[in-house]
Write a protein that holds these residues in place. Structure first.
Motif, short mmCIF file in Angstrom:
data_model
loop_
_atom_site.label_atom_id
_atom_site.label_comp_id
_atom_site.label_asym_id
_atom_site.label_seq_id
_atom_site.Cartn_x
_atom_site.Cartn_y
_atom_site.Cartn_z
N SER A 140 29.31 39.38 32.70
CA SER A 140 30.71 39.03 32.90
C SER A 140 30.88 37.61 33.46
O SER A 140 29.96 37.05 34.03
CB SER A 140 31.36 40.05 33.84
N GLU A 162 28.95 45.40 31.58
CA GLU A 162 30.08 44.55 31.96
C GLU A 162 30.07 43.27 31.14
O GLU A 162 29.18 42.43 31.28
CB GLU A 162 30.02 44.27 33.46
N ASP A 164 33.18 41.61 30.65
CA ASP A 164 34.51 41.06 30.87
C ASP A 164 34.48 39.56 31.16
O ASP A 164 33.46 39.00 31.56
CB ASP A 164 35.22 41.80 32.02
N ASN A 165 35.64 38.91 30.90
CA ASN A 165 35.81 37.49 31.18
C ASN A 165 34.80 36.60 30.44
O ASN A 165 34.05 35.83 31.04
CB ASN A 165 35.77 37.23 32.70
N THR A 186 33.34 47.41 30.90
CA THR A 186 34.50 46.52 30.99
C THR A 186 34.40 45.38 29.97
O THR A 186 33.35 44.76 29.81
CB THR A 186 34.67 45.87 32.39
N VAL A 187 35.52 45.13 29.29
CA VAL A 187 35.64 44.00 28.37
C VAL A 187 36.93 43.23 28.65
O VAL A 187 37.40 42.47 27.79
CB VAL A 187 35.59 44.44 26.89
N THR A 188 37.49 43.40 29.84
CA THR A 188 38.73 42.72 30.21
C THR A 188 38.64 41.21 29.96
O THR A 188 37.57 40.62 30.13
CB THR A 188 38.98 42.91 31.74
N ASN A 189 39.79 40.60 29.60
CA ASN A 189 39.83 39.14 29.45
C ASN A 189 38.83 38.59 28.43
O ASN A 189 37.97 37.76 28.74
CB ASN A 189 39.63 38.43 30.81
N ASN A 190 38.93 39.12 27.20
CA ASN A 190 38.21 38.55 26.07
C ASN A 190 39.22 38.36 24.93
O ASN A 190 40.43 38.32 25.18
CB ASN A 190 37.07 39.49 25.65
N ASP A 207 42.36 49.30 32.65
CA ASP A 207 42.04 47.95 33.16
C ASP A 207 40.79 47.36 32.49
O ASP A 207 40.67 46.14 32.36
CB ASP A 207 41.77 48.01 34.67
N SER A 208 39.86 48.21 32.09
CA SER A 208 38.62 47.74 31.47
C SER A 208 38.86 47.07 30.12
O SER A 208 37.97 46.40 29.61
CB SER A 208 37.67 48.93 31.24
N ASN A 212 43.20 41.46 26.19
CA ASN A 212 42.50 41.08 24.98
C ASN A 212 43.53 40.72 23.91
O ASN A 212 44.74 40.75 24.16
CB ASN A 212 41.57 42.20 24.53
#
Ligand SMILES: *[C@@H]1O[C@H](CO)[C@@H](O)[C@H](O)[C@H]1NC(C)=O
Ligand SMILES: *[C@@H]1O[C@H](CO)[C@@H](O)[C@H](O)[C@H]1NC(C)=O
Ligand SMILES: *[C@@H]1O[C@H](CO)[C@@H](O)[C@H](O)[C@H]1NC(C)=O
Ligand SMILES: *[C@@H]1O[C@H](CO)[C@@H](O)[C@H](O)[C@H]1NC(C)=O
Ligand SMILES: *[C@@H]1O[C@H](CO)[C@@H](O)[C@H](O)[C@H]1NC(C)=O
Ligand SMILES: *[C@@H]1O[C@H](CO)[C@@H](O)[C@H](O)[C@H]1NC(C)=O
Ligand SMILES: *[C@@H]1O[C@H](CO)[C@@H](O)[C@H](O)[C@H]1NC(C)=O
Length: 236
Positions: A140, A162, A164-165, A186-190, A207-208, A212
């Motif tokens: 991440s 993880e 994310d980001n 988590t893959v948030t913010n991709n 949230d995860s 996107n």
């Protein structure tokens, strides 16, 4: 001397015993794992740009007493006196470069944390050949791009994944839903889009998947059924 005169059999037994102990202990310490794990860390150090000189100053390969790599920053071994790497944690060191393929030579690795650095390029398409036994993978807060490889679902021991980001694109491989040990994902913010896998063995919170491009399905909004219909219409 008195002993050998009186009881030569005892001396012979002691000698045989000593030879056996020496043979066994040398065959344990001169294992292949030792050499490959050292090659692994050397290659990680060589393949990453380290602007703050963290690895350069703390990963010193000149003193090669058994277990020396276990005292390197971010390196944890199965046993402190044996060069067999269990976990590598190199978070937030300003490291730059691509995913270090030489990590394959850490053949007993179960945990890899490269989070909060400036790594870029794609996650290797053959990642399950590189870190087959990984239980925890944290990439991440980097700059990884391209698609998430389907082959990551072949890392079947994963508990914690993880991603994310980063700047990952495309779909989330639906095979991830089958990972039987997964607890954290988590893959948030991709820049991901398409349907979210159905995780059969875990409850992954919304949230995860937040922030996107266009993810859909549980636990987010349902995927539009219209899409399939319009495709069917077009093919008519
Ligand atoms: C590594 O550190 C040494 C000092 O410990 C320095 O002389 C050398 O230039 C550094 N190498 C790199 C590639 O930064
Ligand atoms: C190598 O490391 C071991 C363990 O840290 C230490 O006891 C030994 O003195 C070191 N040898 C040299 C030459 O620095
Ligand atoms: C693994 O280490 C060996 C030396 O032990 C080396 O020849 C090989 O190139 C390394 N593999 C990778 C992927 O770095
Ligand atoms: C993984 O793929 C890269 C090319 O993307 C290749 O250089 C490397 O040898 C492969 N590693 C294994 C273990 O298959
Ligand atoms: C990430 O990569 C893009 C281009 O590939 C670059 O413009 C951007 O500055 C990078 N971001 C960071 C934080 O390195
Ligand atoms: C997992 O590995 C098998 C055998 O190597 C391969 O056939 C399959 O395509 C891989 N799965 C994924 C999702 O890449
Ligand atoms: C999503 O992005 C917004 C705006 O950048 C940010 O405030 C929010 O914390 C992000 N959500 C998550 C779960 O990271």
């Amino acid at each position: 001397m008195a002993l050998s005169e009186k009881n030569p059999m005892v001396v012979a037994h002691i000698l045989i015993w000593m030879v056996l102990v020496l043979l066994i202990s040398s065959s344990i310490t001169v294992s292949d794992a030792t050499e490959t794990d050292i090659a692994c860390l050397k290659s990680i150090k060589a393949s990453l740009v380290d602007p703050n000189n963290y690895l350069n100053t703390t990963w010193d390969f000149s003193n090669n007493t058994e277990g020396f790599i276990c005292r390197f920053m971010g390196v944890e071994c199965w046993h402190p006196d044996e060069n067999r790497v269990l976990n590598i944690r190199l978070s937030d060191l300003g490291l730059k470069g691509k995913f270090p393929l030489g990590i394959k030579n850490c053949t007993s690795l179960t945990g890899l944390d490269l989070s909060h650095n400036k790594l870029f390029g794609s996650i290797p398409a053959n990642i399950s050949k590189i870190i087959p036994f990984v239980t925890s993978l944290d990439l991440s807060f980097n700059n990884f791009s391209g698609e998430i490889p389907h082959d990551l679902a072949n890392c079947t021991y994963l508990n914690d994944l993880e991603l994310d980001n980063n700047r990952l694109t495309g779909n989330i491989p639906l095979e991830f839903g089958l990972l039987s040990r997964i607890k954290v994902f988590t893959v948030t913010n991709n820049l991901l889009s398409g349907p979210i896998p159905t995780f059969l063995h875990a409850n992954i919170p919304a949230d995860s998947f937040a922030n996107n491009t266009d993810l859909c399905g549980k636990p987010l909004k349902p995927c539009p059924a219209v899409r399939r219909k319009s495709l069917a219409d077009e093919s008519l």
